[in-house]
Write a protein that holds these residues in place. Structure first.
Motif, PDB file in Angstrom:
ATOM      1  N   ALA A 117       0.834  -1.033   0.270  1.00  0.00           N
ATOM      2  CA  ALA A 117      -0.121   0.156  -0.172  1.00  0.00           C
ATOM      3  C   ALA A 117       0.359   1.094   0.098  1.00  0.00           C
ATOM      4  N   GLN A 162      -6.367  -3.990   4.822  1.00  0.00           N
ATOM      5  CA  GLN A 162      -7.729  -4.132   4.038  1.00  0.00           C
ATOM      6  C   GLN A 162      -7.146  -5.160   3.494  1.00  0.00           C
ATOM      7  N   ASN A 163      -6.029  -4.515   2.283  1.00  0.00           N
ATOM      8  CA  ASN A 163      -5.524  -6.008   0.761  1.00  0.00           C
ATOM      9  C   ASN A 163      -5.182  -6.887   1.530  1.00  0.00           C
ATOM     10  N   GLN A 213      -4.898   1.038   4.267  1.00  0.00           N
ATOM     11  CA  GLN A 213      -5.505   0.091   3.554  1.00  0.00           C
ATOM     12  C   GLN A 213      -4.680  -1.062   3.117  1.00  0.00           C
ATOM     13  N   GLN A 219      -3.475   6.223   6.820  1.00  0.00           N
ATOM     14  CA  GLN A 219      -4.172   5.838   5.792  1.00  0.00           C
ATOM     15  C   GLN A 219      -3.949   4.334   5.479  1.00  0.00           C
TER      16      GLN A 219
END
Length: 360
Positions: A254, A277-278, A274, A270
């Motif tokens: 990310a 989440q990935n 991310q 942030q």
């Protein structure tokens, strides 16, 4: 040369269409490029990419219509060699590196490419991501020893960066890939960088990212790279790339670039969120590596390769890519559910041999 070009319309996926045309040796005609826009036709970065294609191939013929809304491209032979290219400031150097990674391993000579411009852009994959997350995917296909050296970092909007991409490894065909299990993350690595801003911003980004990643209990190490003087390009800026490495050598990444008014802590948090989440969405490769992995699978030996991807990766762009494989290689990719969040892709390699090798 007289074969009828395969036709495409509009400007989407401009690079991959030309890359697949070059690899398959088939001419393409792209029409209706932004024909309804106030400013129709090719953009400066697309023209620049066509020039770069000309530089690393021999015998390519490019025709651009008077309005710039139609391009006819008849591919030549991938040559490689030593090339220097100045990229327009409208896109990052990653825009030009990604398609080159697909072409260079099949050239006549190893490629050493020097690119000048914006090294970290909000629109394109950053140089750190290519180095730490995309190169490991290439190694899975037998393409190793590649190097991306950042001579100068250049932030948006004025750039001033310089990178040297070295791809010494030439291959006949990529290895057949069998990546059927989602690997477990063993460690997290990253790099936070800044140009022409206070070095404290980098530490603030790292601290915020670490705070988010701490509950994972993974070994986490984020380097700082504060570019000074000549190495810091022409514009102030900062950013971060974080990569989760797995035992079999895959990498999920990310990245983020600080836009005007963005607080370093917010950017760190942030990008770390991310990344998590990935990882959670599953799959062996990340979204920014998928195109590369699929192209190499298609170019492989006439053998069955398999790869697990996240269902999040299946979007309009993914579907269009499968259509290009059908149009230019007459090859289809089968998919089936692997888990609630994952798909298993099955690809029979096309048995591709580069035209530069056929002539040699």
């Amino acid at each position: 040369m007289s074969s009828k070009p395969i036709t495409f319309t509009n400007s989407e996926d401009f690079r991959i269409r030309l890359v697949l045309a070059t690899l398959s040796g088939k001419p393409v005609r792209i029409s209706g490029i932004r024909s309804d826009d106030v400013d129709p036709g090719l953009r400066d970065y697309e023209v620049s990419f066509l020039r770069l294609l000309e530089a690393i191939t021999n015998g390519s013929a490019i025709e651009i219509s008077y309005t710039g809304t139609t391009v006819i491209y008849r591919p030549g032979v991938i040559i490689g060699g030593t090339v220097r290219h100045k990229c327009p400031l409208s896109r990052g150097v990653g825009y030009f590196i990604e398609p080159v990674l697909l072409l260079a391993p099949f050239g006549k000579k190893p490629l050493t490419l020097t690119l000048e411009g914006v090294t970290s852009s909000s629109k394109d994959t950053g140089v750190d991501t290519i180095r730490t997350a995309v190169f490991p995917v290439m190694e899975k296909f037998g393409i190793d020893r590649q190097e991306l050296r950042i001579v100068k970092r250049g932030a948006e909007p004025q750039g001033g960066g310089e990178v040297v991409l070295s791809l010494p490894r030439l291959i006949l065909q990529p290895n057949t890939l069998h990546a059927t299990e989602t690997p477990q993350v063993t460690k997290i690595r990253g790099i936070a960088y800044s140009t022409r801003v206070s070095p404290a911003s980098v530490n603030r980004i790292i601290e915020a990212a670490r705070a988010v990643l701490k509950p994972t209990a993974s070994e986490t190490f984020i380097y700082s790279d504060v570019a000074r003087g000549e190495e810091s390009g022409k514009s102030p800026g900062f950013g971060i790339t974080i990569v989760a490495e797995t035992k079999p050598g895959w990498a999920i990444s990310a990245e983020g670039v600080g836009a005007a008014g963005v607080v370093p802590e917010d950017l760190g948090r942030q990008v770390a969120c991310q990344l998590l989440q990935n990882i959670a969405s599953g799959g062996v490769v990340g979204r920014n590596q998928l195109e590369l992995a699929l192209v190499f699978m298609v170019l492989g030996k006439e053998d069955i390769g398999r790869m697990v991807i996240s269902k999040d990766c299946v979007d309009k762009k993914f579907v269009r890519l499968l259509r290009y494989f059908k149009a230019l290689f007459n090859l289809e990719i089968a998919s089936k559910d692997h888990s609630e969040t994952e798909l298993m892709l099955t690809v029979k390699g096309s048995g591709f041999v580069s035209s530069s090798k056929r002539i040699a």
